[in-house]
Design an enzyme around this catalytic site. Structure first.
Site, PDB file in Angstrom:
ATOM      1  N   LYS A  44       0.844  -1.192   0.148  1.00 43.20           N
ATOM      2  CA  LYS A  44      -0.027   0.018  -0.002  1.00 43.20           C
ATOM      3  C   LYS A  44       0.746   1.302  -0.137  1.00 43.20           C
ATOM      4  O   LYS A  44       2.154   1.223   0.153  1.00 43.20           O
ATOM      5  CB  LYS A  44      -0.869   0.122   1.360  1.00 43.20           C
ATOM      6  CG  LYS A  44      -0.178   0.034   2.463  1.00 43.20           C
ATOM      7  CD  LYS A  44      -1.267  -0.076   3.704  1.00 43.20           C
ATOM      8  CE  LYS A  44      -0.479  -0.164   4.883  1.00 43.20           C
ATOM      9  NZ  LYS A  44      -1.429  -0.318   6.194  1.00 43.20           N
ATOM     10  N   ARG A 139     -11.350   0.159  14.469  1.00 46.73           N
ATOM     11  CA  ARG A 139     -10.949   0.943  12.966  1.00 46.73           C
ATOM     12  C   ARG A 139     -11.991   0.479  12.159  1.00 46.73           C
ATOM     13  O   ARG A 139     -12.966   0.973  11.876  1.00 46.73           O
ATOM     14  CB  ARG A 139      -9.468   0.776  12.705  1.00 46.73           C
ATOM     15  CG  ARG A 139      -8.950   1.738  11.729  1.00 46.73           C
ATOM     16  CD  ARG A 139      -7.663   1.952  11.526  1.00 46.73           C
ATOM     17  NE  ARG A 139      -7.091   0.472  11.194  1.00 46.73           N
ATOM     18  CZ  ARG A 139      -5.695   0.326  10.746  1.00 46.73           C
ATOM     19  NH1 ARG A 139      -4.960   1.229  10.753  1.00 46.73           N
ATOM     20  NH2 ARG A 139      -5.675  -0.678  10.262  1.00 46.73           N
ATOM     21  N   TYR A 271      17.465  28.798  10.202  1.00 41.32           N
ATOM     22  CA  TYR A 271      16.162  29.470  10.605  1.00 41.32           C
ATOM     23  C   TYR A 271      16.237  29.448  12.329  1.00 41.32           C
ATOM     24  O   TYR A 271      16.472  28.384  12.679  1.00 41.32           O
ATOM     25  CB  TYR A 271      15.019  29.041  10.026  1.00 41.32           C
ATOM     26  CG  TYR A 271      14.899  29.234   8.544  1.00 41.32           C
ATOM     27  CD1 TYR A 271      14.792  30.468   8.185  1.00 41.32           C
ATOM     28  CD2 TYR A 271      14.929  28.283   7.805  1.00 41.32           C
ATOM     29  CE1 TYR A 271      14.381  31.043   6.698  1.00 41.32           C
ATOM     30  CE2 TYR A 271      14.665  28.543   6.143  1.00 41.32           C
ATOM     31  CZ  TYR A 271      14.489  29.938   5.823  1.00 41.32           C
ATOM     32  OH  TYR A 271      14.512  30.542   4.520  1.00 41.32           O
TER      33      TYR A 271
END
Length: 376
Positions: A44, A139, A271
């Protein structure tokens, strides 16, 4: 010239990992006096980022393939796969059954609506199904008190010539840790006991590696396992790395140094200036950032291999670049190879752990802009 970043997919590693799983199951079957299960290699999410066509080639020795997406199943057929294909979420609308019929696919069934669609379908052949039980993960799947009636209806559809084999399956929530699989396995066995024989599938990667004995077939009962992440050389466990099972990474993410900065003590990097040099040091700039699929949350200290030497990431990951400490690699300069993860670098699980995530996510998140090379 393209940016010097690419991912390499090793077909040999895919085949090796499948063989490791097969030998592991063979040993469990021999110890239990039964037969080893068949393997659905789970591919998958574009084969966990490795590519459907690469997976079809690498897993050619598997008995079957399993995935979610109909389009990926069609790609498997177009790539030459002639064996069983299981759709792990089944189908979502009646038109899907036309493709399932045309490409000879099997389907997971987990809702009454799917049974209704099967009953109304006009197919040229029987469709093999795996009837899914919700044994506790909450699920997908029929609840325990509804499973018996769903199974009975599936058998009616078999009598009517719509359905072929009616298998039983569930999915473990905690096979990779505590509390394990015992509770869900008890529910599965209690609910499915006495139902008509059909293939059974309960084991994912973690259960296949840690509890292979529950997949051993006895008598005429056919068992299938559904390993996924372990076949790509990553671990389903937080407390055991893939190498401890003899698995090899199938994806290697590589780049190069494209810039070097010589910093004085106190200089800041990246950053947010989250890293400050404690001493004079050299920092290399690598052509890889979060737009390539590298995790933005990987912080200072995340392992990186530069020129064959293990070092660390420093500062924040940018969209297109990241910075590494070159002090352990004094010979490094522009063009020096960098391994972000894979065969000659840190494991993808190490990088994921440093970023507060899991190897699954990093493999699946490889960006489309990263060139992919297939190694035999």
């Amino acid at each position: 010239m393209p940016r010097p970043i690419h991912a390499s997919i090793s077909l040999a590693a895919l085949a090796h990992n499948l063989d490791v799983v097969r030998r592991h199951l063979d040993q469990a079957a021999q110890a239990a006096g039964g037969a080893p299960p068949s393997i659905w290699a789970v591919i998958k999410a574009n084969a966990y980022g490795h590519g459907i066509e690469a997976a079809v080639a690498g897993f050619s020795a598997a008995q079957g393939l399993a995935m979610l997406d109909l389009a990926e199943a069609v790609r498997c057929r177009e790539a030459g796969w002639g064996g069983p294909i299981l759709l792990l979420e089944g189908f979502f609308q009646p038109a899907d059954l036309d493709l399932i019929d045309r490409y000879h696919l099997s389907a997971t069934v987990h809702t009454r609506e799917q049974l209704d669609m099967l009953a109304q379908a006009r197919l040229s052949r029987r469709v093999d199904i795996m009837l899914k039980l919700n044994s506790g993960m909450n699920r997908l799947g029929f609840d325990p008190d509804a499973y018996g009636s769903a199974h009975a209806r599936a058998l009616q559809l078999r009598e009517q010539g719509v359905v072929g084999a009616v298998g039983r399956m569930t999915h473990f929530a905690c096979a990779d840790g505590t509390p394990g699989v015992a509770g869900q396995l008890r529910v599965f066995q209690s609910v499915t006991q006495g139902l008509a024989d059909g293939p059974v599938s309960v084991c994912n990667s973690a259960a296949t590696l840690r509890y292979p004995e529950i997949a051993v077939a006895h008598g005429a009962q056919a068992h299938w396992v559904r390993p996924g992440i372990c076949l790509y050389g990553a671990s389903p466990f937080a407390d055991a790395d893939a190498a401890s099972f003899g698995l090899r990474p199938a994806m290697s993410l590589r780049s190069q140094i494209i810039g070097v900065q010589d910093l004085p003590a106190g200089a800041e990097v990246g950053y947010g200036a989250t890293f400050r040099a404690e001493r004079p040091m050299r920092v290399g700039v690598v052509a890889c950032g979060y737009a390539d699929g590298y995790p933005r949350h990987a912080g200072t200290g995340t392992p990186v291999v530069v020129g064959g030497v293990r070092t660390r990431l420093v500062g924040r990951v940018s969209m297109d670049m990241l910075m590494v400490d070159l002090d352990p690699v004094p010979a490094a300069g522009i063009g020096t190879p960098v391994s972000l993860w894979g065969q000659d670098g840190p494991s993808v699980d190490e990088v994921a752990q440093a970023a507060g995530t899991i190897g699954y996510e990093l493999l699946c998140a490889l960006a489309p802009r990263v060139p992919v090379k297939r190694d035999s």
